[in-house]
Design a protein around this motif. Structure first.
Motif, PDB file in Angstrom:
ATOM      1  N   GLU A 206       0.627  -1.327  -0.212  1.00  0.00           N
ATOM      2  CA  GLU A 206      -0.021   0.359  -0.424  1.00  0.00           C
ATOM      3  C   GLU A 206       0.684   1.451  -0.124  1.00  0.00           C
ATOM      4  O   GLU A 206       0.371   2.101  -0.636  1.00  0.00           O
ATOM      5  N   ILE A 207       2.226   1.383   0.620  1.00  0.00           N
ATOM      6  CA  ILE A 207       3.081   2.428   0.161  1.00  0.00           C
ATOM      7  C   ILE A 207       3.509   2.871  -0.223  1.00  0.00           C
ATOM      8  O   ILE A 207       3.958   3.771  -1.082  1.00  0.00           O
ATOM      9  N   GLY A 208       4.505   1.184  -1.203  1.00  0.00           N
ATOM     10  CA  GLY A 208       5.097   1.043  -1.906  1.00  0.00           C
ATOM     11  C   GLY A 208       4.595   1.423  -3.277  1.00  0.00           C
ATOM     12  O   GLY A 208       4.952   2.363  -4.441  1.00  0.00           O
ATOM     13  N   ARG A 209       3.340   0.792  -3.474  1.00  0.00           N
ATOM     14  CA  ARG A 209       2.385   1.590  -4.912  1.00  0.00           C
ATOM     15  C   ARG A 209       2.620   2.479  -4.836  1.00  0.00           C
ATOM     16  O   ARG A 209       3.241   3.480  -6.254  1.00  0.00           O
ATOM     17  N   PRO A 210       2.264   3.631  -4.089  1.00  0.00           N
ATOM     18  CA  PRO A 210       2.339   5.461  -4.480  1.00  0.00           C
ATOM     19  C   PRO A 210       3.787   5.763  -3.820  1.00  0.00           C
ATOM     20  O   PRO A 210       3.981   6.970  -5.468  1.00  0.00           O
ATOM     21  N   LEU A 211       4.341   5.842  -4.036  1.00  0.00           N
ATOM     22  CA  LEU A 211       5.570   6.090  -3.552  1.00  0.00           C
ATOM     23  C   LEU A 211       6.691   6.061  -4.819  1.00  0.00           C
ATOM     24  O   LEU A 211       6.950   6.731  -5.127  1.00  0.00           O
ATOM     25  N   GLY A 212       6.097   4.471  -5.441  1.00  0.00           N
ATOM     26  CA  GLY A 212       6.872   4.283  -7.428  1.00  0.00           C
ATOM     27  C   GLY A 212       6.327   4.804  -7.562  1.00  0.00           C
ATOM     28  O   GLY A 212       6.980   6.094  -9.037  1.00  0.00           O
ATOM     29  N   ALA A 213       5.009   5.522  -7.617  1.00  0.00           N
ATOM     30  CA  ALA A 213       4.222   6.881  -8.938  1.00  0.00           C
ATOM     31  C   ALA A 213       4.511   7.922  -8.770  1.00  0.00           C
ATOM     32  O   ALA A 213       5.021   8.401  -9.347  1.00  0.00           O
ATOM     33  N   PRO A 248      -6.345   7.695   3.889  1.00  0.00           N
ATOM     34  CA  PRO A 248      -7.049   6.904   4.454  1.00  0.00           C
ATOM     35  C   PRO A 248      -6.204   5.886   5.239  1.00  0.00           C
ATOM     36  O   PRO A 248      -6.375   4.998   6.465  1.00  0.00           O
ATOM     37  N   LEU A 249      -5.275   5.483   4.229  1.00  0.00           N
ATOM     38  CA  LEU A 249      -4.273   4.374   5.393  1.00  0.00           C
ATOM     39  C   LEU A 249      -3.534   4.644   6.395  1.00  0.00           C
ATOM     40  O   LEU A 249      -4.117   3.807   7.601  1.00  0.00           O
ATOM     41  N   LEU A 250      -3.343   5.709   6.449  1.00  0.00           N
ATOM     42  CA  LEU A 250      -2.490   6.178   7.946  1.00  0.00           C
ATOM     43  C   LEU A 250      -3.913   6.485   8.945  1.00  0.00           C
ATOM     44  O   LEU A 250      -3.537   6.077  10.143  1.00  0.00           O
ATOM     45  N   LEU A 253      -4.897   2.550  10.401  1.00  0.00           N
ATOM     46  CA  LEU A 253      -3.330   2.156  11.332  1.00  0.00           C
ATOM     47  C   LEU A 253      -4.144   3.452  12.688  1.00  0.00           C
ATOM     48  O   LEU A 253      -3.716   2.744  13.561  1.00  0.00           O
ATOM     49  N   ALA A 254      -4.165   3.964  12.369  1.00  0.00           N
ATOM     50  CA  ALA A 254      -4.191   5.199  13.605  1.00  0.00           C
ATOM     51  C   ALA A 254      -5.441   4.975  14.065  1.00  0.00           C
ATOM     52  O   ALA A 254      -5.068   5.021  15.601  1.00  0.00           O
ATOM     53  N   GLN A 255      -6.301   4.849  14.014  1.00  0.00           N
ATOM     54  CA  GLN A 255      -7.210   4.725  14.533  1.00  0.00           C
ATOM     55  C   GLN A 255      -7.612   3.171  14.734  1.00  0.00           C
ATOM     56  O   GLN A 255      -8.336   3.117  16.469  1.00  0.00           O
ATOM     57  N   LEU A 383      -8.679  -3.498   7.643  1.00  0.00           N
ATOM     58  CA  LEU A 383      -8.982  -2.761   8.492  1.00  0.00           C
ATOM     59  C   LEU A 383     -10.440  -2.350   9.099  1.00  0.00           C
ATOM     60  O   LEU A 383     -10.755  -2.324  10.183  1.00  0.00           O
ATOM     61  N   GLY A 384     -11.110  -1.859   7.512  1.00  0.00           N
ATOM     62  CA  GLY A 384     -12.101  -1.593   8.039  1.00  0.00           C
ATOM     63  C   GLY A 384     -13.136  -2.090   8.630  1.00  0.00           C
ATOM     64  O   GLY A 384     -14.157  -1.274   9.251  1.00  0.00           O
ATOM     65  N   LEU A 385     -13.911  -3.027   8.133  1.00  0.00           N
ATOM     66  CA  LEU A 385     -14.669  -3.461   9.163  1.00  0.00           C
ATOM     67  C   LEU A 385     -14.450  -3.651  10.880  1.00  0.00           C
ATOM     68  O   LEU A 385     -15.309  -3.417  10.858  1.00  0.00           O
ATOM     69  N   THR A 386     -13.303  -4.345  10.601  1.00  0.00           N
ATOM     70  CA  THR A 386     -12.933  -3.795  12.175  1.00  0.00           C
ATOM     71  C   THR A 386     -12.941  -2.264  12.436  1.00  0.00           C
ATOM     72  O   THR A 386     -13.725  -2.778  14.178  1.00  0.00           O
ATOM     73  N   ILE A 387     -12.672  -1.634  12.345  1.00  0.00           N
ATOM     74  CA  ILE A 387     -12.771  -0.004  12.682  1.00  0.00           C
ATOM     75  C   ILE A 387     -14.185  -0.037  12.922  1.00  0.00           C
ATOM     76  O   ILE A 387     -15.307   0.234  14.133  1.00  0.00           O
ATOM     77  N   ALA A 388     -15.041   0.068  12.018  1.00  0.00           N
ATOM     78  CA  ALA A 388     -16.814   0.189  11.752  1.00  0.00           C
ATOM     79  C   ALA A 388     -17.421  -0.877  13.145  1.00  0.00           C
ATOM     80  O   ALA A 388     -17.945   0.212  13.513  1.00  0.00           O
ATOM     81  N   ARG A 389     -16.891  -2.383  13.096  1.00  0.00           N
ATOM     82  CA  ARG A 389     -17.952  -2.724  14.517  1.00  0.00           C
ATOM     83  C   ARG A 389     -17.621  -1.968  15.921  1.00  0.00           C
ATOM     84  O   ARG A 389     -18.006  -2.146  16.007  1.00  0.00           O
TER      85      ARG A 389
END
Ligand code: ADP
Length: 420
Positions: A206-213, A248-250, A253-255, A383-389
């Motif tokens: 997730e971090i590598g792809r945007p950094l590459g771009a 959103p990724l960060l 993770l922060a959440q 992580l999305g559903l874990t956080i949502a619940r």
């Protein structure tokens, strides 16, 4: 009986000859030997010939002295070679005066040998029981030893960080229970280990792809593309998009970090859902239409005012809508609806995406879990559903899933409508 007879015929005690005659007569009718003694314990007559030397004397026989003192006595003798009994009965005259003593001695070897047989039988039975007990104890110990050893070995391997295969459930019920617990522990550790590996791989991706771009865009800019206004703007917009996409990724993770350390703070405010929800959906509608997904929203105008943390609930709805857009293919349907039930409000997000297998429906709420089907979709940390619940539950509500692999998925957020 003999003592009574002698007491009726006291002359037997006065005449040793009569005593001898009486003894030889009575000896024929009973099994043992008979003795007749005077009031001092002096032997007058005896059917046992070995006592003939003691005639006129006081023979040394246990119990005689008590009998001379007027006490009837019975004495049993046990030895390895012989078992017998002697009974003495004092003989009294009409004035209750002691006038003599009669004795009977009997050899009890036959009875003793029966007792001996019985004793031997009991001994053999006890020995057999003991032997069986030892054999049984050894078998049981062995039955316990094998599973306990495999559990100990497995726990050692787990402690050393190795993956273990499930242990076969065997042995008594308590040991099987222990094995089940160890197997569960091992499988939980395996899932956590898989999740940890998956998370690392995802984060790198997730971090590598945007950094590459971003790096490629910067490279192109350095090569002289910056000279051309249009190209430069496009590349800078691309860089900005990638940086925005990292946010959103960060946030996730922060959440999660906050939730794991138990810091979910809910700041409630009265929110009128009918006016609050529609603007929240606008960017998601755009994203869905962008992907060629059919969008439908039913937000009634009479939804109640609820006490919620609007930032947190918009994060929940955002996570559900982002998943629906991500997993629903082009031409699929996405529908958002809200309802007011008796004492709750219900917000539903349905899609015609790939659905989630029944056995995975609980797992998708675990941190970092991504379903088999989702692995085809590169983006996501699980992580999305874990956080949502967690956020919905922090509001006193619940997040439910209804999904199958044919029709798609429906996620329902239940929120209590009571204003506290
Ligand atoms: P992520 O989407 O980042 O993988 P989530 O926690 O949001 O993580 O979702 C966990 C998993 O649940 C996803 O990997 C996916 O397998 C499944 N899932 C969530 N929403 C949907 C959906 N709308 N349709 C199909 N699968 C879904």
């Amino acid at each position: 009986m003999i003592a009574e007879f002698v007491s009726d015929q006291p002359e037997i005690l006065e005449d040793p000859e009569m005593a001898t005659t009486y003894v030889s007569r009575i000896h024929l009718t009973i099994q043992g030997d008979v003795l007749i003694l005077g009031s001092g314990g002096n032997l007058l007559a005896a059917s046992d010939p070995t006592l003939s030397d003691d005639l006129g004397q006081i023979p040394d026989i246990d119990g005689l002295l008590q009998a001379v003192e007027g006490q009837p006595t019975v004495i049993l003798h046990y030895s390895w070679t012989q078992t017998g009994g002697t009974a003495f009965a004092p003989v009294a005259d009409v004035n209750e005066q002691l006038i003599g003593v009669v004795g009977v001695t009997e050899n009890l070897d036959a009875t003793a040998s029966q007792f001996g047989d019985l004793r031997r039988l009991i001994l053999v039975a006890v020995l057999i029981a003991l032997l069986l007990g030892i054999v049984l104890a050894l078998v049981l110990a062995r039955r316990l030893e094998v599973p306990i050893l495999s559990v100990t070995e497995a726990v050692g391997e787990i402690a050393a960080g190795q993956r273990i295969e499930p242990i076969t459930e065997e042995g008594p019920e308590e040991i099987q229970e222990l094995i089940r617990s160890v197997n569960l522990l091992a499988s939980n550790l395996r899932s956590m280990e898989d999740a940890r590996r998956g998370l690392l791989a995802n984060i790198v991706h997730e971090i590598g792809r945007p950094l590459g771009a971003i790096r490629s865009a910067l490279h192109v800019l350095r090569q002289g593309a910056a000279e051309d206004q249009a190209t430069r703007d496009e590349l800078l917009r691309g860089i900005e998009d990638e940086v925005i996409r990292l946010q959103p990724l960060l946030d996730d993770l922060a959440q999660l970090h906050g939730q794991v350390t138990g810091r979910i703070t809910i700041t409630r405010a009265p929110i009128s859902l009918s006016t609050w929800l529609p603007p929240l959906l606008i960017p998601w509608r755009a994203a869905a239409l962008d992907k060629g997904i059919h969008w439908q929203a039913h937000i009634p105008s009479d939804l109640p005012v609820v006490e919620i943390d609007p930032d947190r609930i918009s994060q929940v709805i955002g996570n559900l809508l982002s998943n629906a857009v991500k997993y629903t293919p082009e031409d699929g349907d996405l529908q958002v609806s809200a309802f007011h039930d008796e004492d709750a409000v219900r917000i539903e997000v349905s899609d015609t995406g790939p659905g989630i297998a029944v056995d995975e429906q609980d797992k998708v709420f675990e941190p970092f879990y991504r379903s088999q089907a989702a692995r085809r979709f590169p983006q996501g940390l699980g992580l999305g559903l874990t956080i949502a619940r967690d956020l919905v539950e922090a509001h006193g509500g619940r997040l439910e899933i209804a999904s199958d692999e044919k029709t798609g998925s429906t996620f329902t957020v239940w929120l209590p409508d009571t204003l506290d």
